[in-house]
Motif scaffolding. Structure first.
Motif, PDB file in Angstrom:
ATOM      1  N   ASP A 149       0.872  -1.185   0.000  1.00 15.09           N
ATOM      2  CA  ASP A 149       0.000   0.000   0.000  1.00 15.09           C
ATOM      3  C   ASP A 149       0.908   1.234   0.000  1.00 15.09           C
ATOM      4  OD1 ASP A 149      -1.885   1.911   0.187  1.00 15.09           O
ATOM      5  OD2 ASP A 149      -2.663   1.323   2.161  1.00 15.09           O
ATOM      6  N   GLU A 150       1.287   1.694  -1.259  1.00 16.89           N
ATOM      7  CA  GLU A 150       2.187   2.830  -1.379  1.00 16.89           C
ATOM      8  C   GLU A 150       1.561   4.107  -0.807  1.00 16.89           C
ATOM      9  OE1 GLU A 150       3.080  -0.002  -4.771  1.00 16.89           O
ATOM     10  OE2 GLU A 150       1.269   0.930  -3.952  1.00 16.89           O
ATOM     11  N   CYS A 151       0.217   4.203  -0.866  1.00 12.45           N
ATOM     12  CA  CYS A 151      -0.458   5.426  -0.419  1.00 12.45           C
ATOM     13  C   CYS A 151      -0.370   5.619   1.103  1.00 12.45           C
ATOM     14  CB  CYS A 151      -1.930   5.395  -0.842  1.00 12.45           C
ATOM     15  SG  CYS A 151      -2.138   5.433  -2.646  1.00 12.45           S
ATOM     16  N   PRO A 157       3.488   9.249  -1.882  1.00  8.95           N
ATOM     17  CA  PRO A 157       4.298   9.172  -3.115  1.00  8.95           C
ATOM     18  C   PRO A 157       3.790  10.103  -4.217  1.00  8.95           C
ATOM     19  CG  PRO A 157       2.887   7.240  -2.929  1.00  8.95           C
ATOM     20  CD  PRO A 157       2.759   7.981  -1.624  1.00  8.95           C
ATOM     21  N   CYS A 158       2.526  10.588  -4.081  1.00 13.15           N
ATOM     22  CA  CYS A 158       1.981  11.486  -5.111  1.00 13.15           C
ATOM     23  C   CYS A 158       2.354  12.939  -4.852  1.00 13.15           C
ATOM     24  CB  CYS A 158       0.456  11.351  -5.168  1.00 13.15           C
ATOM     25  SG  CYS A 158      -0.090   9.716  -5.745  1.00 13.15           S
ATOM     26  N   GLY A 159       2.828  13.284  -3.647  1.00 12.57           N
ATOM     27  CA  GLY A 159       3.220  14.637  -3.336  1.00 12.57           C
ATOM     28  C   GLY A 159       2.068  15.445  -2.781  1.00 12.57           C
ATOM     29  N   ALA A 160       2.333  16.735  -2.517  1.00 14.58           N
ATOM     30  CA  ALA A 160       1.339  17.635  -1.930  1.00 14.58           C
ATOM     31  C   ALA A 160       0.223  17.926  -2.915  1.00 14.58           C
ATOM     32  CB  ALA A 160       2.015  18.927  -1.499  1.00 14.58           C
ATOM     33  N   ASN A 161      -0.930  18.329  -2.379  1.00 14.79           N
ATOM     34  CA  ASN A 161      -2.098  18.773  -3.164  1.00 14.79           C
ATOM     35  C   ASN A 161      -2.586  17.696  -4.128  1.00 14.79           C
ATOM     36  OD1 ASN A 161      -1.839  21.449  -1.994  1.00 14.79           O
ATOM     37  ND2 ASN A 161      -0.130  21.741  -3.421  1.00 14.79           N
ATOM     38  N   SER A 162      -2.491  16.430  -3.688  1.00 15.80           N
ATOM     39  CA  SER A 162      -2.867  15.325  -4.562  1.00 15.80           C
ATOM     40  C   SER A 162      -3.675  14.296  -3.794  1.00 15.80           C
ATOM     41  CB  SER A 162      -1.615  14.660  -5.148  1.00 15.80           C
ATOM     42  OG  SER A 162      -0.881  14.027  -4.108  1.00 15.80           O
ATOM     43  N   VAL A 163      -4.264  13.365  -4.525  1.00 17.90           N
ATOM     44  CA  VAL A 163      -5.002  12.230  -3.967  1.00 17.90           C
ATOM     45  C   VAL A 163      -4.323  10.969  -4.465  1.00 17.90           C
ATOM     46  CG1 VAL A 163      -7.200  11.010  -3.900  1.00 17.90           C
ATOM     47  CG2 VAL A 163      -7.167  13.513  -3.915  1.00 17.90           C
ATOM     48  N   PRO A 168      -4.005  -2.937  -6.826  1.00 18.70           N
ATOM     49  CA  PRO A 168      -3.194  -4.163  -6.682  1.00 18.70           C
ATOM     50  C   PRO A 168      -1.870  -4.024  -7.433  1.00 18.70           C
ATOM     51  CG  PRO A 168      -5.467  -4.717  -7.168  1.00 18.70           C
ATOM     52  CD  PRO A 168      -5.355  -3.247  -7.330  1.00 18.70           C
ATOM     53  N   GLY A 169      -0.782  -4.014  -6.660  1.00 14.74           N
ATOM     54  CA  GLY A 169       0.555  -3.951  -7.248  1.00 14.74           C
ATOM     55  C   GLY A 169       0.976  -2.580  -7.711  1.00 14.74           C
ATOM     56  N   LYS A 170       0.140  -1.599  -7.551  1.00 14.43           N
ATOM     57  CA  LYS A 170       0.499  -0.260  -8.007  1.00 14.43           C
ATOM     58  C   LYS A 170      -0.372   0.767  -7.300  1.00 14.43           C
ATOM     59  CE  LYS A 170      -2.482  -0.640 -12.101  1.00 14.43           C
ATOM     60  NZ  LYS A 170      -2.605  -0.330 -13.529  1.00 14.43           N
ATOM     61  N   TYR A 171      -0.283   2.034  -7.742  1.00  9.05           N
ATOM     62  CA  TYR A 171      -1.114   3.099  -7.205  1.00  9.05           C
ATOM     63  C   TYR A 171      -1.264   4.150  -8.304  1.00  9.05           C
ATOM     64  CZ  TYR A 171       3.266   5.695  -6.678  1.00  9.05           C
ATOM     65  OH  TYR A 171       4.460   6.328  -6.917  1.00  9.05           O
ATOM     66  N   LYS A 172      -2.265   5.043  -8.132  1.00  6.99           N
ATOM     67  CA  LYS A 172      -2.418   6.116  -9.105  1.00  6.99           C
ATOM     68  C   LYS A 172      -2.604   7.434  -8.362  1.00  6.99           C
ATOM     69  CE  LYS A 172      -7.433   5.885  -9.956  1.00  6.99           C
ATOM     70  NZ  LYS A 172      -8.480   5.757 -11.008  1.00  6.99           N
ATOM     71  N   CYS A 173      -2.196   8.525  -9.053  1.00  3.26           N
ATOM     72  CA  CYS A 173      -2.200   9.861  -8.464  1.00  3.26           C
ATOM     73  C   CYS A 173      -3.106  10.784  -9.261  1.00  3.26           C
ATOM     74  CB  CYS A 173      -0.786  10.444  -8.429  1.00  3.26           C
ATOM     75  SG  CYS A 173       0.405   9.467  -7.489  1.00  3.26           S
ATOM     76  N   ASP A 186      -4.842  10.520 -12.877  1.00  2.96           N
ATOM     77  CA  ASP A 186      -4.779   9.058 -12.996  1.00  2.96           C
ATOM     78  C   ASP A 186      -3.414   8.596 -13.465  1.00  2.96           C
ATOM     79  OD1 ASP A 186      -7.385   8.811 -12.142  1.00  2.96           O
ATOM     80  OD2 ASP A 186      -8.214   8.908 -14.180  1.00  2.96           O
ATOM     81  N   TRP A 187      -2.375   9.301 -12.963  1.00  2.00           N
ATOM     82  CA  TRP A 187      -0.998   8.920 -13.315  1.00  2.00           C
ATOM     83  C   TRP A 187      -0.537   7.776 -12.427  1.00  2.00           C
ATOM     84  CZ3 TRP A 187       3.470   8.723 -10.404  1.00  2.00           C
ATOM     85  CH2 TRP A 187       4.675   8.589 -11.100  1.00  2.00           C
ATOM     86  N   ASN A 188       0.250   6.849 -12.976  1.00  2.00           N
ATOM     87  CA  ASN A 188       0.877   5.795 -12.170  1.00  2.00           C
ATOM     88  C   ASN A 188       2.330   5.678 -12.600  1.00  2.00           C
ATOM     89  OD1 ASN A 188       1.188   3.479 -14.197  1.00  2.00           O
ATOM     90  ND2 ASN A 188      -1.002   3.982 -14.406  1.00  2.00           N
ATOM     91  N   PRO A 189       3.164   5.054 -11.775  1.00  2.00           N
ATOM     92  CA  PRO A 189       4.613   5.007 -12.081  1.00  2.00           C
ATOM     93  C   PRO A 189       4.954   4.358 -13.411  1.00  2.00           C
ATOM     94  CG  PRO A 189       4.208   4.427  -9.781  1.00  2.00           C
ATOM     95  CD  PRO A 189       2.871   4.484 -10.430  1.00  2.00           C
TER      96      PRO A 189
END
Length: 636
Positions: A149-151, A157-163, A168-173, A186-189
């Motif tokens: 759970d990167e969040c 990991p998404c930085g300030a002013n973000s959600v 599963p296996g990733k996250y989105k910003c 809806d950006w992901n690594p």
């Protein structure tokens, strides 16, 4: 007896050779050899007569290099050995091949990637997952790959002013409202770029606030406020009309409303007490301007200015005019400017053949050159009445207000001009004969004369116009060759006439020679070489012929011929006619003729020829045999 003894040795128990050996009986003795997989320090085929003690020990084949294939283990046994493939390898065609454990999908747990290696393998949890044991690489079905759970990390990991949203296996910003990222929501690594949320300055966007308002940006938001001179109504900013109040501007001033403001401008012809063109407030006044007192005058040069309340008017002085007319004021259209009236542009202001000279506010008239003033008109002056107007060999041509000199035909002016004026010019004779090509043409003689020339043909040439022709005579002069050979008797008899350009020549024909201007016959027969040997030469006017003598004939067969190439040969009558001399005779060849002789036993003249009168006949009185043999007979 010895043989029996040896048999008893090998049959003993234990055998005399020892364990792991073979005993072989020989006459009176025996020999020992080790079984395969065993060896003795004394070597095989040992017998008691050899030194040492025979003993067979196990051979460890596993100590030898290459006894087993690569990726296998060698296990020694008594008298033998065995090869076993290492773990992760399997035997195939006597070699140990790598086993690909990753071919079995159950080798690694869910969310893990299998990595095969030589003789082994490893499992690695996919990005965004971690093994239950915490090991990066593992082999064990008991292991599992659990989602990270990167969040939940601090900072996000998404930085300030973000959600941040875990997957599963990733996250989105995604950015909060009022913020944006160059990579988008809806950006992901796995996507390119770096996610970072920055404040959106809504005030940079057109139309975010209503017209006539100010936009103020704030972190993640913005606000709108109406500008001065505007009031908010129904979410729009409406203009406040200050000019609706008549007290906004002083007397003689005009109020100009503008979006969000207003201005007062003194009417034309008035000026504000402060000197400002545009102003606001009742503290200002508008006073009349005396435009006519200005230097230079507002009406311009050559005009009269008259001041009026709030304005002025302009009029032009006599001899000047303005396109706007007199009594012009600034309220009228156009621009007032007094320009000189060019009276010379009006028809009939000056008499015919005169020049009108305009001056500032006036004009004057003067007769043109070649005319003189008389009774207020301009009369033509006849310059040709003066014989000195043109030089010698020139003709004077009077024209209205002028004149011109033209050199007579055959003369040219010293300046080269066709028409000229003045005594400084002269008319010089044109030497037409010096021109190239000659004006008379080819094969002619040109003679220059004052103002003209004449043409004559050279000897041997003629022109249809005759000699001493000049351009004043009719026709066109052209010299053509005279063909003298067309005239009868121009050359002597027996000759040929040859025409040439401007002349001719006579030459005697073949067979004739020139003497005393006549052509005499050439006697070719006077030359003995004209005809061959045994031929007779016959002269004729202009020629000759050769004829072979009687009894001879020309080589070509021609009766008459010319030239040394021919020869005269014997006819050969005896060969052509064997009975020419008759019986009992011999025909003898003689150049140009023939002769007849008797046979030895006949009596007649020795040799007869056709010129002899008597006939050639035989006699019947032959000589005796002895006479015949005694005679000196020469047969032809």
């Amino acid at each position: 007896a010895a043989q029996d003894f040896s048999l008893r040795e090998c049959s003993k128990r234990p055998t005399p050779c020892g364990a792991h050996s073979v005993c072989k009986n020989l006459p009176g003795r025996y020999k020992c050899s080790c079984l395969p997989g065993f060896s003795s320090p004394t070597g095989n085929n040992w017998n008691p007569a050899k030194p040492g003690r025979f003993s067979c020990t196990d051979i460890n084949e596993c100590l030898s290099s290459g006894v087993c294939p690569e990726h296998s283990e060698c296990t020694n046994s008594l008298g033998s050995y065995s090869c076993t493939c290492l773990a992760g390898f399997s035997s195939r065609n006597s070699i140990c091949e790598d086993v690909d454990e990753c071919a079995d999908p159950k080798s690694c747990p869910e969310h893990a990637t299998c990595h095969n290696s030589l003789g082994s393998y490893s499992c690695v949890c996919n990005q965004g997952f971690v093994s239950s044991s915490g090991n990066v690489r593992f082999q064990d079905q008991g292991e599992t790959c659990e989602d990270i759970d990167e969040c939940s990390k601090k900072p996000s990991p998404c930085g300030a002013n973000s959600v941040c949203k875990n997957l599963p296996g990733k996250y989105k910003c995604s950015c909060l409202p009022g913020f944006s990222s160059p990579t988008g929501n809806d950006w992901n690594p796995a996507k390119p770029g770096r996610f970072s949320c920055t404040d959106i300055n809504e005030c940079l966007s057109s139309g975010v606030c209503p017209e006539h308002s100010e936009c103020t940006n704030s972190l993640g938001s913005y606000s709108c406020s109406c500008r001065a001179g505007f009031s908010s109504r129904n979410s729009i900013c409406e203009d406040v009309d200050e000019c609706a109040d008549p007290k906004s501007c002083p007397e003689h001033a005009t109020c100009h409303n503008s979006p969000g403001s207003y201005s007062c401008v003194c009417n034309q012809g008035f000026v504000s007490s402060s000197g400002n063109v545009r102003f606001q407030g009742q503290g200002e006044t508008c006073a009349d301007i005396d435009e006519c007192s200005k230097k230079p005058s507002p009406c311009g040069a050559n005009s009269v200015c008259k001041n009026l309340p709030g304005k002025y008017k302009c009029s032009c002085l006599p001899g000047f005019s303005s396109p706007t007319g007199n009594d012009w004021n600034p309220a009228k259209p156009g621009r007032f400017s007094c320009t000189d009236i060019n009276e010379c542009l009006s028809s009939g202001v000056c008499p015919e053949h005169s020049e009108c000279t305009n001056s500032l506010g006036s004009y004057s008239c003067s007769c043109r050159a070649g005319f003189s003033s008389s009774n207020s008109i301009c009369e033509d002056v006849d310059e040709c009445a003066d014989p000195r107007s043109c030089p010698e060999h020139a003709t004077c041509h009077n024209s209205l207000g002028s004149y011109s000199c033209v050199c007579n035909k055959g003369f040219v002016s010293s300046s080269g001009n066709v028409r000229f004026q003045g005594q400084g010019e002269t008319c010089e004779d044109v030497d037409e004969c010096s021109k190239k090509p000659s004006p008379c043409g080819a094969n002619s003689v040109c003679k220059n004369l004052p103002g003209r020339y004449k043409c004559s043909c050279l000897p041997g040439f003629s022109s249809p116009t005759g000699n001493d022709w000049n351009p004043a005579k009719p026709g066109r002069f052209s010299c053509t060759d005279i063909n003298e050979c067309l005239s009868s008797g121009i050359c002597p008899e027996h000759s040929e006439c040859t025409n040439s350009l401007g002349s001719y020549s006579c030459s005697c024909r073949a067979g004739f020679s020139s003497r005393n201007s006549i052509c005499e016959d050439v006697d070719e027969c006077a030359d003995p070489k004209s005809c061959p040997e045994h031929a007779t030469c016959h002269n004729s006017p202009g020629s000759y012929s050769c004829v072979c003598n009687q009894g001879l004939v020309s080589r070509s067969g021609n009766v008459r011929f010319q030239g040394q190439g021919e020869t005269c040969e014997d006819v050969g009558e005896c060969f052509r006619n064997s009975t020419l001399c008759g019986p009992s005779s011999i025909c003898t060849k003689i150049l140009g003729e023939y002769g007849c002789s008797r046979l030895p036993w006949f009596f007649l003249p020795d040799v007869w020829t056709p010129e002899k009168p008597e006939a050639f006949k035989r006699t019947d009185n032959p000589p005796s045999r002895a006479e015949v043999f005694s005679m000196d007979v020469k047969l032809p």
